[in-house]
Design an enzyme around this catalytic site. Structure first.
Site, PDB file in Angstrom:
ATOM      1  N   SER A  22      12.027 -30.130  47.335  1.00  0.00           N
ATOM      2  CA  SER A  22      13.347 -30.323  46.692  1.00  0.00           C
ATOM      3  C   SER A  22      13.326 -30.745  45.281  1.00  0.00           C
ATOM      4  O   SER A  22      14.385 -30.690  44.630  1.00  0.00           O
ATOM      5  CB  SER A  22      13.826 -31.442  47.805  1.00  0.00           C
ATOM      6  N   LYS A  71      15.634 -38.383  59.830  1.00  0.00           N
ATOM      7  CA  LYS A  71      16.930 -37.921  59.838  1.00  0.00           C
ATOM      8  C   LYS A  71      17.975 -38.636  60.969  1.00  0.00           C
ATOM      9  O   LYS A  71      19.029 -38.534  60.892  1.00  0.00           O
ATOM     10  CB  LYS A  71      17.163 -36.340  60.238  1.00  0.00           C
ATOM     11  N   ASP A 107      21.856 -28.961  57.231  1.00  0.00           N
ATOM     12  CA  ASP A 107      20.800 -27.659  57.550  1.00  0.00           C
ATOM     13  C   ASP A 107      21.753 -26.628  58.244  1.00  0.00           C
ATOM     14  O   ASP A 107      21.235 -25.397  57.832  1.00  0.00           O
ATOM     15  CB  ASP A 107      20.104 -28.635  58.544  1.00  0.00           C
ATOM     16  N   LEU A 222      12.170 -20.924  61.085  1.00  0.00           N
ATOM     17  CA  LEU A 222      12.448 -22.057  60.475  1.00  0.00           C
ATOM     18  C   LEU A 222      11.396 -22.294  59.316  1.00  0.00           C
ATOM     19  O   LEU A 222      11.836 -23.183  58.412  1.00  0.00           O
ATOM     20  CB  LEU A 222      13.033 -23.335  61.393  1.00  0.00           C
TER      21      LEU A 222
END
Ligand code: ATR
Length: 278
Positions: A22, A71, A107, A222
């Site tokens: 990121s 999260k 997401d 994923l």
């Protein structure tokens, strides 16, 4: 990029974050658009999550991304939750709007963006999801919103899949199967199989599940990385097309970038900054 008195901080909160892509992706985009922002990854222990969120406010940060395993833990410390976060029960992006912290989850939409980029339109399709954890929930919410015809959740712990199905609503569309090694004929004709399991698809020389009934479906893992995915290796043995999670990483990041900056994300610049991870 010059760092001066006007530079504002954005970042990532998670554990581990050492190999996160990121920072490279967001800093490349900030530089490209000449925005006075820098993006830094922070390793945060679970017990310090409240302080880390308070720091976003105290330091007047632009915002932060939240990754595993925080999260869900950040939810109680935010001022407002967007529908995307409420539906997923999890936040991957916190935006600081004039001191008010708003939680989003990009997401699911990032996943859909990457699917469509791979040429797959989910409307009216039959989809199988392996797993019933947080990632499965984000993917399932997005796929139902995109009007898939059916969703089959396959999970080791059936009770967890049942709980997820309950949260998702639309019981007429959602089916549940136990994760067992033998074949699952119920998934015959599936258009898409998404792997969200946190364990390798190959265990002690055996595939976790016989998915040959879904031969011909698009197999989407994923996960991403330099190491070949056992799940995609398996898809290869079936002669099925395959996609890894790098596109989802890119597009969830692009959507977070737009939320942070109010600007359209330079997706190609961000893509160039990504490399298949470790
Ligand atoms: P994430 O947030 O990435 O989705 P998670 O919520 O921990 O992670 O979900 C992990 C998924 O991998 C779950 O579906 C879990 O199955 P259970 O609900 O039965 O725990 C699955 N998983 C983890 N370890 C597994 C194993 N050894 N065999 C099969 N499935 C496993």
């Amino acid at each position: 990029m010059e760092i001066n008195g006007q530079t504002r901080l954005a970042g990532l909160i998670g554990n581990p974050v050492l190999y996160s892509q990121s920072p490279a992706m967001h800093n490349a985009a900030f530089r490209h658009l000449n925005l006075p922002m820098v993006y830094v990854a922070f390793t945060v222990e679970a017990e310090r999550v409240p302080e880390a969120v308070a720091a976003v406010r105290a330091l007047n940060m632009v915002g932060v991304n939240i990754t595993v395993p925080h999260k869900e833990a950040v939810l109680p410390y935010l001022d407002q939750l967007d529908d995307s976060a409420l539906q997923c029960g999890a936040v991957n992006t916190i935006v600081n709007r004039d001191g008010k912290l708003i939680g989003y989850n990009t997401d699911g939409l990032g996943f859909l963006d990457s699917l469509r980029e791979a040429g797959f339109e989910p409307q009216d399709k039959d989809v199988v999801i392996l797993g019933a954890g947080g990632s499965a929930r984000a993917v399932a919410v997005a796929l139902l919103a995109a009007n898939v015809r059916s969703l089959t959740l396959i999970n080791r712990t059936v009770a967890k899949a049942e709980k997820l199905a309950e949260v998702l609503g639309t019981p007429e569309k959602v089916h549940i199967l136990p994760l067992r090694q033998h074949s699952a004929p119920e998934i015959k004709g599936a258009d898409l199989v998404v792997n969200t399991l946190s364990v390798p698809f190959l265990s002690q020389g055996k595939w976790l599940l016989d998915l040959s009934a879904a031969r011909g479906a698009l197999f989407y893992d994923l996960r991403y990385g330099k190491m070949p995915s056992a799940f995609l290796d398996y898809a290869q043995t079936l002669g099925s097309p395959q996609v890894d999670g790098l596109g989802m990483l890119l597009h969830q990041g692009a959507r977070a970038f737009s939320l942070f900056t109010g600007r359209e994300a330079p997706v190609e610049v961000m893509r160039q900054a990504l490399v298949p991870g470790p």
